[in-house]
Write a protein that holds these residues in place. Structure first.
Motif, PDB file in Angstrom:
ATOM      1  N   ARG A  12     -18.253  57.354  72.226  1.00  0.00           N
ATOM      2  CA  ARG A  12     -19.343  56.365  72.803  1.00  0.00           C
ATOM      3  C   ARG A  12     -20.506  56.814  71.785  1.00  0.00           C
ATOM      4  NH1 ARG A  12     -19.381  57.028  79.173  1.00  0.00           N
ATOM      5  NH2 ARG A  12     -17.078  56.681  79.301  1.00  0.00           N
ATOM      6  N   PHE A  13     -20.829  57.858  71.481  1.00  0.00           N
ATOM      7  CA  PHE A  13     -22.045  58.122  70.569  1.00  0.00           C
ATOM      8  C   PHE A  13     -21.845  57.387  69.064  1.00  0.00           C
ATOM      9  CE2 PHE A  13     -22.484  62.299  72.882  1.00  0.00           C
ATOM     10  CZ  PHE A  13     -23.671  61.879  73.652  1.00  0.00           C
ATOM     11  N   THR A  14     -20.552  57.217  68.679  1.00  0.00           N
ATOM     12  CA  THR A  14     -20.302  56.723  67.312  1.00  0.00           C
ATOM     13  C   THR A  14     -20.540  55.035  67.481  1.00  0.00           C
ATOM     14  OG1 THR A  14     -18.577  58.171  66.599  1.00  0.00           O
ATOM     15  CG2 THR A  14     -18.529  56.131  65.492  1.00  0.00           C
ATOM     16  N   LEU A  15     -20.125  54.429  68.649  1.00  0.00           N
ATOM     17  CA  LEU A  15     -20.415  53.196  68.830  1.00  0.00           C
ATOM     18  C   LEU A  15     -21.863  52.884  68.866  1.00  0.00           C
ATOM     19  CD1 LEU A  15     -17.795  52.174  71.431  1.00  0.00           C
ATOM     20  CD2 LEU A  15     -17.528  51.609  68.998  1.00  0.00           C
ATOM     21  N   ALA A  16     -22.673  53.692  69.510  1.00  0.00           N
ATOM     22  CA  ALA A  16     -24.117  53.468  69.813  1.00  0.00           C
ATOM     23  C   ALA A  16     -24.805  53.658  68.729  1.00  0.00           C
ATOM     24  CB  ALA A  16     -24.631  54.302  70.958  1.00  0.00           C
ATOM     25  N   ASN A  17     -24.454  54.939  67.696  1.00  0.00           N
ATOM     26  CA  ASN A  17     -25.089  55.148  66.617  1.00  0.00           C
ATOM     27  C   ASN A  17     -24.960  53.928  65.642  1.00  0.00           C
ATOM     28  OD1 ASN A  17     -24.351  56.153  63.462  1.00  0.00           O
ATOM     29  ND2 ASN A  17     -25.995  57.540  64.538  1.00  0.00           N
ATOM     30  N   MET A  18     -24.032  53.209  65.505  1.00  0.00           N
ATOM     31  CA  MET A  18     -23.759  51.964  64.475  1.00  0.00           C
ATOM     32  C   MET A  18     -24.191  51.027  64.765  1.00  0.00           C
ATOM     33  SD  MET A  18     -20.543  53.192  62.214  1.00  0.00           S
ATOM     34  CE  MET A  18     -20.964  51.829  61.096  1.00  0.00           C
ATOM     35  N   ALA A  19     -24.729  50.759  66.330  1.00  0.00           N
ATOM     36  CA  ALA A  19     -25.172  49.320  66.645  1.00  0.00           C
ATOM     37  C   ALA A  19     -26.284  48.689  65.743  1.00  0.00           C
ATOM     38  CB  ALA A  19     -25.859  49.668  68.244  1.00  0.00           C
ATOM     39  N   VAL A  20     -27.018  49.614  65.316  1.00  0.00           N
ATOM     40  CA  VAL A  20     -28.002  49.043  64.349  1.00  0.00           C
ATOM     41  C   VAL A  20     -27.704  48.632  62.933  1.00  0.00           C
ATOM     42  CG1 VAL A  20     -28.453  51.231  62.907  1.00  0.00           C
ATOM     43  CG2 VAL A  20     -30.485  49.493  63.176  1.00  0.00           C
ATOM     44  N   LEU A  54     -25.854  50.547  74.161  1.00  0.00           N
ATOM     45  CA  LEU A  54     -25.892  51.156  75.341  1.00  0.00           C
ATOM     46  C   LEU A  54     -24.621  51.140  76.245  1.00  0.00           C
ATOM     47  CD1 LEU A  54     -28.887  49.828  77.648  1.00  0.00           C
ATOM     48  CD2 LEU A  54     -27.742  48.552  75.954  1.00  0.00           C
ATOM     49  N   PHE A  55     -24.630  51.997  77.216  1.00  0.00           N
ATOM     50  CA  PHE A  55     -23.365  52.029  78.191  1.00  0.00           C
ATOM     51  C   PHE A  55     -23.915  52.407  79.366  1.00  0.00           C
ATOM     52  CE2 PHE A  55     -22.059  53.079  73.793  1.00  0.00           C
ATOM     53  CZ  PHE A  55     -20.663  52.802  73.665  1.00  0.00           C
TER      54      PHE A  55
END
Length: 413
Positions: free
Chosen positions: A207-215, A223-224
């Motif tokens: 999940r951190f990987t997904l949030a990290n690359m949102a930008v 966010l989750f």
């Protein structure tokens, strides 16, 4: 009209019910800078003429981008941050502690809070169910001084992912796949709200990987919904009492809904020199590499290192390849030592770097030579990103990085 998750969090912090498009003044729970952006923040804070920080125990200064410092000019900027932390009582995360975004989720940010940081990948903390976003150094100076900021409430894209990934495929492939679909500016100033049974079953590390690359899709945040996995993560890091859950309303208004079947996501590679220049590994062909880098705030977690260690065990890094491995934090480094992962890496002829950003930002440790190719688990492959405009960066998952290191070309088997 119902509210999305980001609208609910910002409503709590602005003292009124808000919806996408509104300009608000919002309270800030946590503010952060790193050694690249921090000196300007310090300078701007002092221009305000204030004698104290609004909440010094939740104002964090990280030395991670040039850690340890490769030259005197950067060492001098580190002195500025250390002295500011002492003078104003801010928290200092010094050399060797780790990347700011990993340290923030480990120790500082909680669900339903607002974090602003002078770094674009501040959005990583959104995986905890927080509104976390990057801003300019001056904005962070004001947030540290006043404990508040102004912003426009972002509209939300709902990213619904269901099903199971094929063997070896992970959230890094999913995020690169999504960015390839919508483009590097496809979600500019939007919130990406991740949901679906794939997301619910996903460990926090992914999940951190997904949030990290949102930008990297232009998003303001990713966010989750905080859930039992979030609670377990907080418990592991000594703050289970900070767990809270906010749910989006059933009638929340989303600007766009994107549905993805996890089984359809291939091993996805981002090719030079833009993140949205994606191809499946089958389409890519055989690309020889000179360097493989595993680490960063995107994929430098213990789960990522375990994946790579499993592939490297009883194997050697290809003779034409340099492999660099950099744990994202001191805690991850210690776990890797305890689990014997560092032994595996060193015996396979990989080089292990101290916790920090490492080669990702191109300041030190692993800068590419002219014409060299690097396969990296980082989040950006812009021209010159790893310190040389004549280098070529491909982005992929830790799984692909492990096989690439032993094969000598980009591979997932």
């Amino acid at each position: 009209m119902g509210q999305t998750l980001v609208e609910k969090i910002i409503s709590e912090h602005s003292g009124k019910k808000v919806h996408a498009g509104e300009l608000v003044i919002s309270k800030v729970d946590v503010s952060a800078v790193q050694d690249g952006t921090g000196p300007l923040t310090v300078q701007e804070f002092k221009k305000l003429g204030l004698k104290q920080l609004k909440n010094p125990k939740r104002a964090i200064l990280f030395i991670d981008h040039a850690s340890p410092s490769p030259r005197k000019e950067l060492s001098n900027t580190h002195i500025i941050l250390r002295e500011f932390a002492k003078e104003y009582g801010a928290i200092l995360s010094d050399t060797g502690a780790g990347v700011c975004h990993q340290r923030l989720v480990e120790s500082f940010v909680n669900p339903c809070e607002i974090l602003v940081g002078a770094d674009s990948h501040t959005c990583t903390s959104g995986a905890l169910g927080a509104f976390a976003t990057g801003m300019g150094s001056t904005d962070i100076a004001v947030a540290m001084a006043l404990g508040k900021t102004w912003l426009k409430v972002p509209a939300t894209y709902k990213i619904v992912v269901n099903g199971s990934f094929k063997k070896g495929v992970c959230s890094k492939d999913l995020m690169l796949h999504l960015i390839g679909m919508i483009g590097a500016d496809g979600a500019t100033y939007k919130a990406l709200e991740f949901t679906g049974d794939t997301i619910e079953n996903m460990p926090m590390s992914e999940r951190f990987t997904l949030a990290n690359m949102a930008v990297e899709a232009g998003a303001k945040c990713g966010l989750f919904i905080a859930d039992k996995k979030t609670r377990e993560y907080l418990k592991e890091h000594g703050r289970e009492d900070k767990f809270r859950q906010l749910l989006p309303d059933f009638d929340a208004e989303y600007e766009r809904i994107i549905e993805i079947n996890a089984e359809d996501v291939p091993f996805t590679i981002s090719c030079p020199h833009t993140v949205d220049n994606t191809k499946s590994i089958v389409e890519l062909g055989q690309i020889k590499v000179n360097q493989v880098y595993v680490g960063t705030c995107t994929n430098g977690r213990i789960e990522d290192l375990r994946v790579v260690a499993e592939i490297l065990k009883d194997n050697n890094v290809h003779s034409d390849v340099r492999m660099l491995i950099c744990p994202a934090s001191k805690d991850i480094y210690l776990k890797a030592l305890k689990e014997g992962l560092i032994d595996i890496f060193v015996k396979a002829n990989a080089s292990v770097l101290p916790p920090g950003c490492g080669p990702c930002v191109g300041v030190h440790a692993g800068i590419l030579g002219d014409g060299e190719v690097c396969l990296s688990t980082q989040n950006r492959n812009f021209q010159g990103r790893m310190g040389n405009t004549k280098g070529f960066i491909y982005l992929a998952s830790p799984y692909v990085a492990g096989y690439t290191a032993i094969r000598g070309y980009i591979s997932a088997e």
